[in-house]
Motif scaffolding. Structure first.
Motif, PDB file in Angstrom:
ATOM      1  N   HIS A   1       0.938  -1.155   0.079  1.00  0.00           N
ATOM      2  CA  HIS A   1       0.042   0.083   0.053  1.00  0.00           C
ATOM      3  C   HIS A   1       0.811   1.333   0.037  1.00  0.00           C
ATOM      4  CE1 HIS A   1      -2.087  -3.340   1.941  1.00  0.00           C
ATOM      5  NE2 HIS A   1      -3.311  -2.885   1.685  1.00  0.00           N
ATOM      6  N   GLY A   2       0.648   2.136  -0.934  1.00  0.00           N
ATOM      7  CA  GLY A   2       1.515   3.307  -0.770  1.00  0.00           C
ATOM      8  C   GLY A   2       2.836   3.195  -1.552  1.00  0.00           C
ATOM      9  N   ALA A   3       3.548   2.170  -1.913  1.00  0.00           N
ATOM     10  CA  ALA A   3       4.728   2.172  -2.619  1.00  0.00           C
ATOM     11  C   ALA A   3       4.832   2.613  -3.680  1.00  0.00           C
ATOM     12  CB  ALA A   3       5.123   0.586  -2.215  1.00  0.00           C
ATOM     13  N   LYS A   4       5.833   3.169  -4.011  1.00  0.00           N
ATOM     14  CA  LYS A   4       5.741   3.784  -5.552  1.00  0.00           C
ATOM     15  C   LYS A   4       6.930   3.229  -6.207  1.00  0.00           C
ATOM     16  CE  LYS A   4       3.282   7.931  -4.317  1.00  0.00           C
ATOM     17  NZ  LYS A   4       3.715   9.415  -4.050  1.00  0.00           N
ATOM     18  N   PHE A   5       6.774   3.141  -7.679  1.00  0.00           N
ATOM     19  CA  PHE A   5       8.009   2.932  -8.603  1.00  0.00           C
ATOM     20  C   PHE A   5       8.013   4.047  -9.605  1.00  0.00           C
ATOM     21  CE2 PHE A   5       9.375   1.297 -12.601  1.00  0.00           C
ATOM     22  CZ  PHE A   5      10.559   0.878 -12.159  1.00  0.00           C
TER      23      PHE A   5
ATOM     24  N   ARG B   1      -6.517   7.226   7.851  1.00  0.00           N
ATOM     25  CA  ARG B   1      -5.145   7.514   8.887  1.00  0.00           C
ATOM     26  C   ARG B   1      -3.875   6.633   7.915  1.00  0.00           C
ATOM     27  NH1 ARG B   1      -8.200   6.223  13.185  1.00  0.00           N
ATOM     28  NH2 ARG B   1      -7.319   4.425  13.708  1.00  0.00           N
ATOM     29  N   LEU B   2      -4.175   6.109   6.837  1.00  0.00           N
ATOM     30  CA  LEU B   2      -3.078   5.421   6.122  1.00  0.00           C
ATOM     31  C   LEU B   2      -2.084   6.296   5.691  1.00  0.00           C
ATOM     32  CD1 LEU B   2      -2.181   2.607   4.994  1.00  0.00           C
ATOM     33  CD2 LEU B   2      -3.680   2.951   3.009  1.00  0.00           C
ATOM     34  N   ASP B   3      -2.227   7.363   5.225  1.00  0.00           N
ATOM     35  CA  ASP B   3      -1.152   8.374   4.927  1.00  0.00           C
ATOM     36  C   ASP B   3      -0.166   8.450   6.026  1.00  0.00           C
ATOM     37  OD1 ASP B   3      -1.421   8.600   2.146  1.00  0.00           O
ATOM     38  OD2 ASP B   3      -3.032  10.086   2.360  1.00  0.00           O
ATOM     39  N   ASP B   4      -0.688   9.017   7.017  1.00  0.00           N
ATOM     40  CA  ASP B   4       0.042   9.238   8.099  1.00  0.00           C
ATOM     41  C   ASP B   4       0.803   8.144   8.635  1.00  0.00           C
ATOM     42  OD1 ASP B   4      -1.103  11.753   8.272  1.00  0.00           O
ATOM     43  OD2 ASP B   4      -2.686  11.340   9.764  1.00  0.00           O
ATOM     44  N   TYR B   5      -0.058   7.002   8.668  1.00  0.00           N
ATOM     45  CA  TYR B   5       0.599   5.572   9.012  1.00  0.00           C
ATOM     46  C   TYR B   5       2.013   5.472   8.215  1.00  0.00           C
ATOM     47  CZ  TYR B   5      -3.549   3.784  11.373  1.00  0.00           C
ATOM     48  OH  TYR B   5      -4.583   3.536  12.249  1.00  0.00           O
ATOM     49  N   LEU B   6       1.812   5.581   7.132  1.00  0.00           N
ATOM     50  CA  LEU B   6       2.810   5.270   6.181  1.00  0.00           C
ATOM     51  C   LEU B   6       4.113   6.398   6.121  1.00  0.00           C
ATOM     52  CD1 LEU B   6       0.897   4.493   2.757  1.00  0.00           C
ATOM     53  CD2 LEU B   6       2.144   2.936   4.296  1.00  0.00           C
ATOM     54  N   VAL B   7       3.745   7.380   6.630  1.00  0.00           N
ATOM     55  CA  VAL B   7       4.658   8.593   6.642  1.00  0.00           C
ATOM     56  C   VAL B   7       5.802   8.237   7.782  1.00  0.00           C
ATOM     57  CG1 VAL B   7       5.200  10.931   7.548  1.00  0.00           C
ATOM     58  CG2 VAL B   7       3.789  10.452   5.666  1.00  0.00           C
ATOM     59  N   ARG B   8       4.963   7.886   8.937  1.00  0.00           N
ATOM     60  CA  ARG B   8       5.693   7.423  10.294  1.00  0.00           C
ATOM     61  C   ARG B   8       6.621   6.221  10.104  1.00  0.00           C
ATOM     62  NH1 ARG B   8       4.845   7.862  16.308  1.00  0.00           N
ATOM     63  NH2 ARG B   8       4.058   9.881  15.884  1.00  0.00           N
TER      64      ARG B   8
ATOM     65  N   ASN C   1       7.678   1.208   1.460  1.00  0.00           N
ATOM     66  CA  ASN C   1       6.693   1.768   2.395  1.00  0.00           C
ATOM     67  C   ASN C   1       7.010   0.869   3.575  1.00  0.00           C
ATOM     68  OD1 ASN C   1       5.535  -0.920   2.596  1.00  0.00           O
ATOM     69  ND2 ASN C   1       3.646  -0.780   1.917  1.00  0.00           N
ATOM     70  N   PHE C   2       8.282   0.036   3.781  1.00  0.00           N
ATOM     71  CA  PHE C   2       8.740  -0.472   4.863  1.00  0.00           C
ATOM     72  C   PHE C   2       7.769  -1.322   5.739  1.00  0.00           C
ATOM     73  CE2 PHE C   2      12.198   2.167   3.790  1.00  0.00           C
ATOM     74  CZ  PHE C   2      13.400   1.196   3.960  1.00  0.00           C
ATOM     75  N   TYR C   3       6.785  -2.115   4.930  1.00  0.00           N
ATOM     76  CA  TYR C   3       5.821  -2.880   5.383  1.00  0.00           C
ATOM     77  C   TYR C   3       6.401  -3.937   6.398  1.00  0.00           C
ATOM     78  CZ  TYR C   3       3.050  -7.070   5.762  1.00  0.00           C
ATOM     79  OH  TYR C   3       2.634  -8.178   6.334  1.00  0.00           O
ATOM     80  N   ASN C   4       7.513  -4.492   5.757  1.00  0.00           N
ATOM     81  CA  ASN C   4       8.250  -5.612   6.685  1.00  0.00           C
ATOM     82  C   ASN C   4       9.785  -4.900   6.460  1.00  0.00           C
ATOM     83  OD1 ASN C   4       9.749  -7.603   7.626  1.00  0.00           O
ATOM     84  ND2 ASN C   4       8.101  -9.009   7.470  1.00  0.00           N
ATOM     85  N   TYR C   5      10.549  -4.382   7.491  1.00  0.00           N
ATOM     86  CA  TYR C   5      11.644  -4.162   7.448  1.00  0.00           C
ATOM     87  C   TYR C   5      12.659  -5.502   7.504  1.00  0.00           C
ATOM     88  CZ  TYR C   5      15.990  -1.658   8.340  1.00  0.00           C
ATOM     89  OH  TYR C   5      17.338  -0.901   8.406  1.00  0.00           O
ATOM     90  N   THR C   6      13.081  -5.733   6.517  1.00  0.00           N
ATOM     91  CA  THR C   6      13.760  -7.042   6.477  1.00  0.00           C
ATOM     92  C   THR C   6      15.218  -7.115   5.855  1.00  0.00           C
ATOM     93  OG1 THR C   6      11.756  -8.404   5.692  1.00  0.00           O
ATOM     94  CG2 THR C   6      13.718  -9.413   4.980  1.00  0.00           C
ATOM     95  N   PHE C   7      16.023  -7.733   6.610  1.00  0.00           N
ATOM     96  CA  PHE C   7      17.449  -7.533   6.351  1.00  0.00           C
ATOM     97  C   PHE C   7      18.304  -8.896   6.629  1.00  0.00           C
ATOM     98  CE2 PHE C   7      18.833  -6.596  10.781  1.00  0.00           C
ATOM     99  CZ  PHE C   7      17.611  -6.399  11.421  1.00  0.00           C
TER     100      PHE C   7
ATOM    101  N   LEU D   1       7.925  -0.877  14.038  1.00  0.00           N
ATOM    102  CA  LEU D   1       8.339   0.484  13.122  1.00  0.00           C
ATOM    103  C   LEU D   1       6.759   1.228  12.658  1.00  0.00           C
ATOM    104  CD1 LEU D   1      11.084  -0.662  10.949  1.00  0.00           C
ATOM    105  CD2 LEU D   1      11.201   0.487  13.055  1.00  0.00           C
ATOM    106  N   ARG D   2       5.966   0.413  13.394  1.00  0.00           N
ATOM    107  CA  ARG D   2       4.290   0.876  12.863  1.00  0.00           C
ATOM    108  C   ARG D   2       3.722   1.916  13.782  1.00  0.00           C
ATOM    109  NH1 ARG D   2       1.537  -3.440  10.267  1.00  0.00           N
ATOM    110  NH2 ARG D   2       2.945  -4.047   8.185  1.00  0.00           N
ATOM    111  N   SER D   3       3.000   2.775  13.360  1.00  0.00           N
ATOM    112  CA  SER D   3       2.321   3.642  14.085  1.00  0.00           C
ATOM    113  C   SER D   3       1.791   3.041  15.432  1.00  0.00           C
ATOM    114  CB  SER D   3       1.165   4.288  13.269  1.00  0.00           C
ATOM    115  OG  SER D   3       1.204   5.720  13.473  1.00  0.00           O
ATOM    116  N   PRO D   4       1.475   3.601  16.613  1.00  0.00           N
ATOM    117  CA  PRO D   4       1.849   4.886  16.910  1.00  0.00           C
ATOM    118  C   PRO D   4       3.357   4.761  17.331  1.00  0.00           C
ATOM    119  CG  PRO D   4       0.770   3.616  19.000  1.00  0.00           C
ATOM    120  CD  PRO D   4       0.843   2.476  17.696  1.00  0.00           C
ATOM    121  N   ASN D   5       4.103   3.603  17.236  1.00  0.00           N
ATOM    122  CA  ASN D   5       5.706   3.769  17.491  1.00  0.00           C
ATOM    123  C   ASN D   5       6.169   4.711  16.781  1.00  0.00           C
ATOM    124  OD1 ASN D   5       5.426   1.538  19.439  1.00  0.00           O
ATOM    125  ND2 ASN D   5       4.936   0.264  17.784  1.00  0.00           N
TER     126      ASN D   5
END
Ligand SMILES: Cc1ncc(COP(=O)(O)O)c(C=O)c1O
Length: 427
Positions: free
Chosen positions: A178-182, A266-273, A303-309, A396-400
Motif C-alpha cells: 500500500h502506498g509504495a511507489k515506482f 489515517r493510512l497516509d499518516d501511518y505510512l509517513v511514520r 513503504n517498509f511494510y516489513n523491515y527485512t535484512f 516500526l508501525r504507528s503509534p511507535n
C-alpha cells in the motif's frame, strides 16, 4: 551511542536485563474513536453483508490509489484468484511467480488449474529477479505475477517490457505494498490488475479483507465471476440465483469495510511514520557489525511494510549452519524485546504442495499442463535469503516512533556485540 551498547554483557536469553522494556512497543493497528464509531454504526445498520460501507470503501480506495475499478473482497488471496481469472487464465496455463513470496501468490493459480513457474529472486531487492523472467516464458505463459515484497516495488519497467514483448498480462501482488511507489507511480496502478490485502498485519488493516483492482473493464468483469457463487450475470442474462459460471464466495462484509474505511483515513499518516522509523532504524543499525541492511533502488519509494535484512553469515563464520545460527540470533533478540522474526522460512517451490505437484488430487492441476521442474537448485538466492534474514513489522508501525527504532537497534547492538554467547542459545 550505540558503541556503548556493544559491550560485553549477559544476554537477556541467559537472564541478563532486556534492552526493550515490556510495553515499549505498541501493538498494531492503533484503534481510535473513528474506528469505534464506524464499526458500531455498521453493526447497528441494516446490512451486514456487502453493504453501504463496502461500496463507500471501494470508492474511497479507488480515489486513494488512483484506480478506476475496485472490488472489495474477503482476502488478498481471493483478490489474487480473481486477478488470475480476470487475466483469462485457464487449465494448464502458466503464471510466472517469484520463488520467494507468500504462498498465496502461487496457490491462487492452483485454484484455477493454472500452473506456477517459479523464478529466483534478486539478492538486493528480495523481489523477483527481473533479468530471469524472460527465460521462464513458454507458449503456455499467460501472466507475470509481480509481487512487491516487504513494500518495495518490483522494477515494473522491466516487467512490463517482457510482458509486452510476449503479449502477457501482469498482476501486481500489492498485498504488502500500500502506498509504495515506482518512478512516482503507486503500487497497483501499473500492471493489468492487482490485489491488496487488509489482513491483521497489513498497512491498511481491517482484520481480514482485500481489494481486486483494475482499470480494465473486461478484466473486472471476468474476475468478478468468482466474487459470489458465479452469480455475476452476463449482460444478456436475466434471472438471479443462478450460477452462470464457476464462482466462490469472496465478498467483504459491511463491518469489516467500516473498519477499513476508518483506518484508511489515517493510512497516509501511518505510512509517513513507518518510513521515518525505518530510516531511523537504518541509521542506528549502520553502526552494528555483521548486518546487511536493506537498500532502496533509485526511483522506488519503499513503504517498509516489513523491515527485512540479513545477518552476514559469511562474516560471522556461519555460512554452513546459517539457518540454525539465525534462529539462535532471533531467539536472543526477542529475549531482548526486539520483536523481530522470520517471516517466511521456505522458498515457495519447496513447500509440500509444489514438491508433491498435487493440489486437488490425482496430480491436479499439474496434470493439465506441460511438465514443470521445481528442483530447488534453481533458486539459490531465495534459499540463502530464507536462512539469513530477519524482519519486523510492529516496532516500526504507528503509534511507535523513532525512539522505539532506537531501542530495537540497541537490542541488535547488544546481541551482535556479544555474538560469542549465541552458540549456547537453545532453539
Ligand atoms: C505477498 C502476499 N500476497 C498475498 C497475501 C494474501 O493476503 P490475505 O492474507 O489477505 O489472503 C499476503 C498476505 O499475507 C501477502 O503478504
Amino acid at each position: 551511542m550505540l558503541e556503548d551498547a556493544i559491550i560485553k554483557e549477559k544476554l537477556a536469553v541467559f537472564g541478563g536485563s532486556k534492552v526493550v522494556p515490556d510495553g515499549a512497543i505498541k501493538p498494531w493497528p492503533p484503534i481510535d474513536d473513528v474506528d469505534r464509531k464506524m464499526v458500531l454504526a455498521s453493526l447497528e445498520g441494516g446490512s451486514h453483508t456487502y453493504g453501504p460501507n463496502c461500496q463507500a470503501l471501494e470508492k474511497e480506495f479507488a480515489e486513494w490509489n488512483g484506480n478506476k475499478h475496485v472490488l472489495t473482497c474477503n482476502s488478498g488471496t481471493a483478490a489474487l484468484h480473481m486477478a488470475v481469472v480476470g487475466c483469462g487464465c485457464g487449465a494448464g496455463d502458466e503464471v510466472i511467480v517469484p520463488a520467494y513470496t507468500w504462498p498465496s501468490s502461487a496457490t491462487c493459480c492452483l485454484h484455477h488449474n493454472v500452473i506456477p513457474v517459479f523464478v529466483d529472486i534478486d539478492w538486493e531487492t528480495m523481489n523477483i529477479d527481473v533479468g530471469r523472467i524472460e527465460a521462464a516464458v513458454t507458449p503456455r505463459t499467460k501472466v507475470i505475477m509481480a509481487v512487491h515484497l516487504h513494500g518495495l516495488m518490483v522494477d515494473m519497467d522491466a516487467v512490463m517490457a517482457v510482458a509486452a514483448k510476449h503479449k502477457l498480462k501482469v498482476i501486481e501482488d500489492c498485498c504488502q505494498a500500500h502506498g509504495a511507489k515506482f518512478r512516482g507511480r503507486k503500487a497497483g496502478t501499473i500492471g493489468h490488475c492487482s490485489a491488496f490485502s487488509c489482513n491483521q498485519n497489513k498497512c491498511l488493516c481491517s482484520g481480514e479483507g482485500g481489494f481486486f483492482v483494475t482499470n480494465d473493464e473486461a478484466i473486472l468483469e471476468k474476475g468478478k465471476t468468482l466474487w459470489y457463487f458465479g452469480e455475476h450475470r452476463p449482460p444478456e442474462a436475466t434471472g438471479g440465483y443462478h450460477a452462470y459460471g464457476m464462482g466462490w464466495m469472496y465478498r467483504n462484509t459491511d463491518l469489516t469495510a467500516a473498519f477499513a474505511r476508518a483506518q484508511l483515513t489515517r493510512l497516509d499518516d501511518y505510512l509517513v511514520r513507518q518510513k521515518a522509523n525505518a530510516e531511523r532504524l537504518t541509521e542506528c543499525l549502520a553502526e552494528v557489525p555483521n548486518l546487511i541492511l536493506p537498500t532502496t533502488p533509485a526511483g522506488c519509494e519503499h513503504n517498509f511494510y516489513n523491515y527485512t535484512f540479513r545477518f552476514d553469515m559469511e562474516a560471522l563464520g556461519h555460512a554452513r549452519d546459517a539457518k540454525s545460527f539465525r534462529d539462535k540470533l532471533v531467539k536472543a533478540l526477542n529475549a531482548e524485546g526486539a520483536q523481530t522474526g522470520v517471516w517466511q522460512g521456505w522458498p515457495v517451490p519447496e513447500m509440500t504442495v509444489f514438491q508433491a505437484k498435487d493440489a486437488y488430487g490425482k496430480g491436479c492441476p499439474w496434470c493439465h499442463g506441460r511438465p514443470v521442474d521445481y528442483s530447488l537448485d534453481q533458486y539459490p538466492v531465495a534459499r540463502k535469503h530464507c536462512d539469513w534474514h530477519t524482519g519486523m513489522t510492529t516496532p516500526l508501525r504507528s503509534p511507535n516512533g523513532p525512539e522505539v527504532a532506537e531501542l530495537v537497534a540497541g537490542a541488535f547492538a547488544k546481541v551482535m556485540g556479544n555474538v560469542e554467547q549465541i552458540e549456547k542459545v537453545e532453539v
